[in-house]
Design a protein around this motif. Structure first.
Motif, PDB file in Angstrom:
ATOM      1  N   ALA A  66       0.810  -1.219   0.000  1.00 33.01           N
ATOM      2  CA  ALA A  66       0.000   0.000   0.000  1.00 33.01           C
ATOM      3  C   ALA A  66       0.849   1.277   0.000  1.00 33.01           C
ATOM      4  O   ALA A  66       0.564   2.229  -0.730  1.00 33.01           O
ATOM      5  CB  ALA A  66      -0.944  -0.006   1.206  1.00 33.01           C
ATOM      6  N   ASP A  67       1.911   1.303   0.814  1.00 30.73           N
ATOM      7  CA  ASP A  67       2.753   2.498   0.901  1.00 30.73           C
ATOM      8  C   ASP A  67       3.466   2.780  -0.419  1.00 30.73           C
ATOM      9  O   ASP A  67       3.576   3.935  -0.845  1.00 30.73           O
ATOM     10  CB  ASP A  67       3.790   2.346   2.022  1.00 30.73           C
ATOM     11  CG  ASP A  67       3.165   2.440   3.401  1.00 30.73           C
ATOM     12  OD1 ASP A  67       2.014   2.916   3.489  1.00 30.73           O
ATOM     13  OD2 ASP A  67       3.813   2.043   4.384  1.00 30.73           O
ATOM     14  N   LEU A  69       2.470   1.835  -3.405  1.00 28.73           N
ATOM     15  CA  LEU A  69       1.457   2.256  -4.375  1.00 28.73           C
ATOM     16  C   LEU A  69       1.129   3.739  -4.212  1.00 28.73           C
ATOM     17  O   LEU A  69       0.954   4.470  -5.195  1.00 28.73           O
ATOM     18  CB  LEU A  69       0.192   1.414  -4.207  1.00 28.73           C
ATOM     19  CG  LEU A  69       0.294  -0.021  -4.722  1.00 28.73           C
ATOM     20  CD1 LEU A  69      -0.878  -0.850  -4.219  1.00 28.73           C
ATOM     21  CD2 LEU A  69       0.341  -0.039  -6.239  1.00 28.73           C
ATOM     22  N   LYS A  70       1.072   4.174  -2.960  1.00 25.21           N
ATOM     23  CA  LYS A  70       0.815   5.588  -2.679  1.00 25.21           C
ATOM     24  C   LYS A  70       1.938   6.456  -3.240  1.00 25.21           C
ATOM     25  O   LYS A  70       1.696   7.526  -3.813  1.00 25.21           O
ATOM     26  CB  LYS A  70       0.685   5.800  -1.160  1.00 25.21           C
ATOM     27  CG  LYS A  70       0.283   7.203  -0.755  1.00 25.21           C
ATOM     28  CD  LYS A  70       0.101   7.296   0.763  1.00 25.21           C
ATOM     29  CE  LYS A  70      -0.306   8.709   1.179  1.00 25.21           C
ATOM     30  NZ  LYS A  70      -0.470   8.802   2.658  1.00 25.21           N
ATOM     31  N   LYS A  73       1.744   6.648  -7.083  1.00 22.23           N
ATOM     32  CA  LYS A  73       0.652   7.539  -7.486  1.00 22.23           C
ATOM     33  C   LYS A  73       1.054   9.003  -7.312  1.00 22.23           C
ATOM     34  O   LYS A  73       0.751   9.851  -8.157  1.00 22.23           O
ATOM     35  CB  LYS A  73      -0.605   7.224  -6.676  1.00 22.23           C
ATOM     36  CG  LYS A  73      -1.899   7.644  -7.369  1.00 22.23           C
ATOM     37  CD  LYS A  73      -3.075   6.978  -6.693  1.00 22.23           C
ATOM     38  CE  LYS A  73      -4.367   7.303  -7.441  1.00 22.23           C
ATOM     39  NZ  LYS A  73      -4.365   6.812  -8.827  1.00 22.23           N
ATOM     40  N   THR A 110      -5.180  -4.589  -3.685  1.00 18.82           N
ATOM     41  CA  THR A 110      -4.586  -3.417  -3.034  1.00 18.82           C
ATOM     42  C   THR A 110      -4.449  -2.262  -4.020  1.00 18.82           C
ATOM     43  O   THR A 110      -4.695  -1.096  -3.670  1.00 18.82           O
ATOM     44  CB  THR A 110      -3.191  -3.767  -2.462  1.00 18.82           C
ATOM     45  OG1 THR A 110      -3.316  -4.881  -1.577  1.00 18.82           O
ATOM     46  CG2 THR A 110      -2.605  -2.593  -1.691  1.00 18.82           C
ATOM     47  N   LYS A 113      -7.823  -0.691  -4.563  1.00 15.56           N
ATOM     48  CA  LYS A 113      -8.206   0.108  -3.399  1.00 15.56           C
ATOM     49  C   LYS A 113      -7.406   1.406  -3.315  1.00 15.56           C
ATOM     50  O   LYS A 113      -7.880   2.411  -2.778  1.00 15.56           O
ATOM     51  CB  LYS A 113      -8.001  -0.699  -2.111  1.00 15.56           C
ATOM     52  CG  LYS A 113      -9.037  -1.793  -1.896  1.00 15.56           C
ATOM     53  CD  LYS A 113      -8.807  -2.526  -0.583  1.00 15.56           C
ATOM     54  CE  LYS A 113      -9.865  -3.576  -0.348  1.00 15.56           C
ATOM     55  NZ  LYS A 113      -9.634  -4.338   0.916  1.00 15.56           N
ATOM     56  N   ALA A 114      -6.168   1.380  -3.860  1.00 20.98           N
ATOM     57  CA  ALA A 114      -5.312   2.570  -3.844  1.00 20.98           C
ATOM     58  C   ALA A 114      -5.727   3.588  -4.907  1.00 20.98           C
ATOM     59  O   ALA A 114      -5.142   4.665  -4.989  1.00 20.98           O
ATOM     60  CB  ALA A 114      -3.856   2.169  -4.058  1.00 20.98           C
TER      61      ALA A 114
END
Length: 337
Positions: A66-67, A69-70, A73, A110, A113-114
């Motif tokens: 998740a981190d 992917l953030k 982005k 994930t 969701k991101a």
């Protein structure tokens, strides 16, 4: 090294060109940290005129936390190409993949969701097996996830690879051409039934999900490739970077551009257009060949291919049929100038 090459080759693309797509691929660019990716992106902005429509990053499932992917982005990445290959544990071990099936499912979930609305997954067909059960399950799972874009390629076994050595020693039995053709037809049927368009032989996407970067390649637009093994095209010639990492680094340190150039003749450009355009949903335009190159294809050959059910013709555009897509390269070669 990448940034240095970007600076050295800032004038490669035709004058006045605007960069519409960025594609971080080859190897595993998702392993780069935030600072490394950011510095490369900044260098691209510094040396090129951008009007970005798409920024793709290739990634392995086990890299997509998740981190991270953030971070991707925040740096402008809006499309992920995820190397799934298969959802079968035995097949993944055979391919020597670092991830497992559970990580694949988690990675896609994930990413969605991101907020990544543009996702592509890669699948390989033609795994040597007694029947099509594994491939049918892979297709079902992929379409349940509904990523929007799926690229699928046949398993190829090269001589000087681990698979090649296994094949030579009798430890591996290669799938037959008929077996692979059957799985390709299964792929076509499953994609069509789920609303995915086969806009290029190996690529399927829903409306609005076609890969812009790759589409530009099939349309014959110029592109610049940076890094070891990268290929480039300026509209008149092709450039090939040295594949060896050590030689690449040495050349860059010496202020050299580590690539060779192949100038393309008129015939080369014509044949490349025939080859790439036939692979797409947009087909090969006979009018373009006349207007841009002053050539006409052999009408007798076109008629024979139509009679064989290999191609169709609408107005002045020829298209491969589903049957013809199994022999795309052979058909294109028969039409070459």
């Amino acid at each position: 090294m990448i940034i240095t090459e970007l600076e050295n080759r800032k004038d490669y693309l035709p004058k006045g060109s605007t960069v519409q797509t960025i594609y971080f691929g080859g190897g595993t660019p998702s392993l780069l940290n935030e600072q490394e990716i950011e510095s490369i992106v900044n260098a691209i902005h510094k040396h090129f005129s951008l009007d970005l429509l798409e920024f793709t990053l290739e990634a392995n499932p086990d890299d997509l936390e998740a981190d991270r992917l953030k971070t991707f982005k925040s740096l402008g990445v809006d499309r992920l190409s995820i190397g799934i290959q298969s959802f079968d544990e035995h097949v993944l071990r055979f391919y020597n993949r670092a991830h497992n099936a559970e990580e694949s499912l988690k990675a896609i979930n994930t990413a969605q969701k991101a907020g990544f609305e543009k996702l592509s997954i890669d699948l390989i067909y033609g795994f040597p097996y007694d029947n099509h059960e594994i491939w049918a399950k892979d297709l079902k799972q992929a379409l349940l996830l509904d990523p929007g874009h799926i690229s699928s390629y046949a398993l190829t076994i090269e001589p000087k690879t681990a698979f090649g050595n296994w094949l030579k020693k009798g430890k591996l039995k290669e799938a037959t051409e008929d077996f692979q053709a059957e799985q390709f037809e299964m792929l076509q049927e499953a994609m069509a039934a789920s609303g995915y368009l086969q806009y290029e032989i190996s690529n399927f996407g829903k409306e609005g999900q076609f890969a812009i970067h790759n589409t530009n390649y099939w349309m014959g637009l110029p592109y610049l490739g940076i890094g070891p093994s990268a290929h480039s095209f300026d509209g008149k010639s092709r450039g090939y970077n040295v594949a060896n990492n050590a030689l690449y680094i040495k050349a860059i340190k010496n202020g050299e551009i580590p690539f060779q150039i192949d100038d393309l003749s008129k015939e080369d450009l014509i044949n490349e257009y025939i080859l790439t355009s036939l692979r797409t949903i947009w087909g090969c335009s006979l009018e373009k060949l006349k207007n841009d190159f002053g050539v006409s294809l052999d009408e007798k050959e076109i008629s024979e291919l139509k009679n064989q059910g290999m191609i169709s013709k609408k107005k002045e555009i020829i298209f491969l049929t589903d049957k013809g897509k199994l022999l795309a390269d052979t058909i294109a070669a028969s039409l070459f100038i």
